[in-house]
Design a protein around this motif. Structure first.
Motif, PDB file in Angstrom:
ATOM      1  N   UNK A  35     -20.293  51.463  39.102  1.00 25.19           N
ATOM      2  CA  UNK A  35     -20.552  51.238  37.765  1.00 25.19           C
ATOM      3  C   UNK A  35     -20.937  52.694  37.860  1.00 25.19           C
ATOM      4  N   UNK A  36     -19.876  53.520  36.802  1.00 25.64           N
ATOM      5  CA  UNK A  36     -19.606  54.603  35.735  1.00 25.64           C
ATOM      6  C   UNK A  36     -19.220  54.691  34.927  1.00 25.64           C
ATOM      7  N   UNK A 224     -25.302  51.852  44.306  1.00 26.54           N
ATOM      8  CA  UNK A 224     -24.207  52.062  42.689  1.00 26.54           C
ATOM      9  C   UNK A 224     -23.310  51.024  42.211  1.00 26.54           C
ATOM     10  N   UNK A 225     -23.606  50.061  43.329  1.00 21.96           N
ATOM     11  CA  UNK A 225     -22.767  48.803  42.875  1.00 21.96           C
ATOM     12  C   UNK A 225     -23.326  47.569  42.194  1.00 21.96           C
ATOM     13  N   UNK A 238     -29.604  53.752  40.191  1.00 23.47           N
ATOM     14  CA  UNK A 238     -28.907  54.964  38.524  1.00 23.47           C
ATOM     15  C   UNK A 238     -27.436  54.901  38.934  1.00 23.47           C
ATOM     16  N   UNK A 239     -26.736  54.788  37.261  1.00 22.08           N
ATOM     17  CA  UNK A 239     -25.088  55.051  37.593  1.00 22.08           C
ATOM     18  C   UNK A 239     -25.090  56.129  37.281  1.00 22.08           C
ATOM     19  N   UNK A 240     -24.189  57.084  37.173  1.00 22.40           N
ATOM     20  CA  UNK A 240     -23.777  58.381  37.245  1.00 22.40           C
ATOM     21  C   UNK A 240     -22.776  57.880  35.621  1.00 22.40           C
ATOM     22  N   UNK A 241     -22.480  59.501  35.272  1.00 19.59           N
ATOM     23  CA  UNK A 241     -21.690  59.114  34.420  1.00 19.59           C
ATOM     24  C   UNK A 241     -20.868  60.930  33.444  1.00 19.59           C
TER      25      UNK A 241
END
Length: 424
Positions: A35-36, A224-225, A238-241
């Motif tokens: 997820x991003x 991250x999945x 935690x999902x980054x952006x």
């Protein structure tokens, strides 16, 4: 205020667009193995906002440059400031940067260049690319050039607290009479390829972790999945952006003279550190956050005047723990009435922009008399002392004061006190 953030199908640029996402607790994160939050800023969208940039500079812009310049242009449009007319000629241009992912390709291009096989033209291009992109001051450099400012222009790098600290710096410089106006930008890029590789490493590490795990340790390493869920009982990742947020700060006289629309006031700033020797840890007691907030309030304001706090939770359970403990210490028996929400899951945990985004969202909430829900929070964690406003509906609330908090890895806590335009 101006933005360059992930959106549903195209980037989010304006306050109304950000509000539409945040007030409905909507997540703009996409899933492609992880997820991003991707901005996906097209060159057409960039060129339409900055059409006259010299090619010798613009063709070597990184995404951090592009995001930061777009959010700057959007903020100036929102503030009715004309860059070309010199409206920012003596402004402070302050940038917050946490990550270095955008700088690495330029660094490697110079490092790996063969001087014998490089033409003079190619060497000049590499030189420009390096000078613009090899330091954390990259975005401030190009913003200073675009605005042609003669005022202060510098970068602060303290992770996810970077732009919050710069807002505090701008407030102090304005209060001291050093400047009348400042533009503060937080911008970061977390490389998707790096996060994908971290995910693969974590999958490999999980097997070893399972073999050595003892009672009391969590069953899974962070991943991250899965979708991030701040303040939710299922929060475990935690999902980054990526992206950028720019705020325009002015003295009251300067804003009044030009008839500017005012979202609110930045009243005070406090910053502390946990004092731990572990550079990756935070004190779960919340004592350092309490100290930062009390420094921010000083003797002039009382915590009883603050019914809402914009939290910095990114889905990390340690962050949730120290925020919950801090709220309990600050509010005592009244803590259950406190609204504390986070919109990190709307756009992804994007590092340096977080402080400016938190301030922007909080000011929009005060202006519109509604508190945005915590995105992706559906089942609040049992250890929460405050109300995280789960769901997808904004709650009506009239309030004149609020706090916005951000945290850097290693225990740094930043707290900004905000007020409505007419708050005493």
């Amino acid at each position: 205020m101006g933005f360059c953030l992930p959106g549903d199908s195209e980037p989010v640029f304006t306050a109304d667009q950000v509000w539409d996402v945040a007030s409905h607790g909507r997540s703009c994160l996409t899933h492609n193995g992880i997820y991003y939050g991707s901005v996906n800023l097209s060159w057409d969208a960039f060129d339409s906002r900055l059409p006259d940039l010299p090619g010798i500079f613009s063709r070597h812009y990184t995404d951090a440059h592009r995001f930061g310049l777009v959010s700057l242009v959007e903020a100036c449009a929102d503030a009715e400031l004309d860059i070309r007319a010199g409206d920012l000629g003596d402004a402070a241009v302050l940038a917050g940067r946490g990550g270095i992912d955008a700088n690495i390709p330029s660094y490697l291009a110079v490092l790996q260049a063969d001087a014998k096989a490089t033409s003079p033209q190619q060497a000049m291009e590499l030189f420009v690319r390096a000078q613009q992109a090899l330091t954390p001051s990259d975005v401030a450099l190009v913003q200073g050039g675009v605005t042609r400012t003669t005022g202060p222009c510098f970068t602060v790098s303290c992770g996810c607290a970077s732009s919050a600290v710069q807002i505090g710096n701008a407030r102090r410089m304005i209060a001291d009479g050093d400047i009348d106006i400042a533009v503060v930008t937080g911008v970061d890029v977390f490389g998707v390829d790096v996060i994908h590789n971290v995910q693969r490493l974590l999958h490999g590490a999980q097997r070893t972790y399972d073999e050595i795990r003892v009672d009391g340790m969590p069953e899974l390493l962070p991943s991250f999945d899965r979708i991030m869920r701040p303040y939710d009982r299922r929060a475990d990742c935690v999902n980054h952006g990526e992206g950028s947020v720019t705020l325009v700060l002015e003295s009251r006289d300067h804003a009044d003279r030009r008839g500017a629309h005012t979202y609110g006031q930045v009243l005070a700033h406090g910053m502390t550190r946990d004092g731990l020797s572990n550079p990756l840890a935070s004190d779960e007691s919340g004592a350092s956050l309490v100290a930062a907030i009390r420094t921010c309030l000083g003797d002039r304001w009382s915590i009883d005047q603050v019914p809402y706090i914009h939290g910095g939770s990114d889905g990390d359970v340690v962050v949730t723990a120290f925020e919950s403990n801090a709220a309990r210490q600050l509010y005592g028996t009244d803590v259950a009435d406190l609204l504390m929400t986070s919109q990190e899951a709307c756009f992804g945990h994007n590092g340096a922009p977080a402080g400016a985004l938190g301030v922007a969202l909080t000011l929009l909430m005060m202006e519109r008399s509604k508190v945005c829900p915590t995105a992706n929070c559906e089942e609040p964690a049992a250890n929460l002392s405050f109300n995280p406003l789960p769901g997808t509906v904004a709650q009506p609330l009239n309030f004149d004061y609020a706090l916005s908090c951000n945290y850097q890895i290693g225990g740094v806590k930043s707290a900004l006190l905000l007020g409505t335009p007419d708050a005493a």
